[in-house]
Design a protein around this motif. Sequence first.
Motif, mmCIF file in Angstrom:
data_model
loop_
_atom_site.group_PDB
_atom_site.id
_atom_site.type_symbol
_atom_site.label_atom_id
_atom_site.label_comp_id
_atom_site.label_asym_id
_atom_site.label_seq_id
_atom_site.Cartn_x
_atom_site.Cartn_y
_atom_site.Cartn_z
ATOM 1 N N GLY A 1 0.805 -1.120 -0.135
ATOM 2 C CA GLY A 1 -0.029 -0.022 -0.022
ATOM 3 C C GLY A 1 0.874 1.326 -0.237
ATOM 4 N N ILE A 2 0.206 2.361 0.050
ATOM 5 C CA ILE A 2 0.880 3.660 0.067
ATOM 6 C C ILE A 2 1.397 4.067 1.557
ATOM 7 N N LEU A 3 0.640 3.542 2.311
ATOM 8 C CA LEU A 3 1.049 3.801 3.830
ATOM 9 C C LEU A 3 1.734 2.458 4.491
ATOM 10 N N SER A 4 2.614 2.708 5.611
ATOM 11 C CA SER A 4 3.255 1.637 6.243
ATOM 12 C C SER A 4 2.206 1.447 7.159
ATOM 13 N N ALA A 5 2.470 0.040 8.032
ATOM 14 C CA ALA A 5 1.477 -0.310 9.018
ATOM 15 C C ALA A 5 1.055 0.582 10.228
ATOM 16 N N ARG A 6 2.272 1.488 10.601
ATOM 17 C CA ARG A 6 2.106 2.367 11.554
ATOM 18 C C ARG A 6 1.246 3.602 11.192
ATOM 19 N N GLN A 7 1.384 3.935 9.643
ATOM 20 C CA GLN A 7 0.818 5.033 9.216
ATOM 21 C C GLN A 7 -0.652 4.560 9.086
#
Length: 69
Positions: free
Chosen positions: A6-12
């Motif tokens: 995805g475009i986001l990391s897991a934290r984001q």
Amino acid sequence: MHQGSGILSARQRKLAWLGFLLAALQAPVSAWLVADESWLFSLCVALMVATVIIADDAARRRPADATSD
């Protein structure tokens, strides 16, 4: 077949969900407490964050070897 990242990391992604929930919950509370229409800003922020989460979901579901046209 591997899924794309995805475009986001897991934290984001977790922070985006938290931001969405907080903004979505703030809108009706501020509409009840404040006489003006400033609660619409919280609603718009929640919708923008939801759009990013949906775009991240779509990117994660796309196969990793697929190219964007």
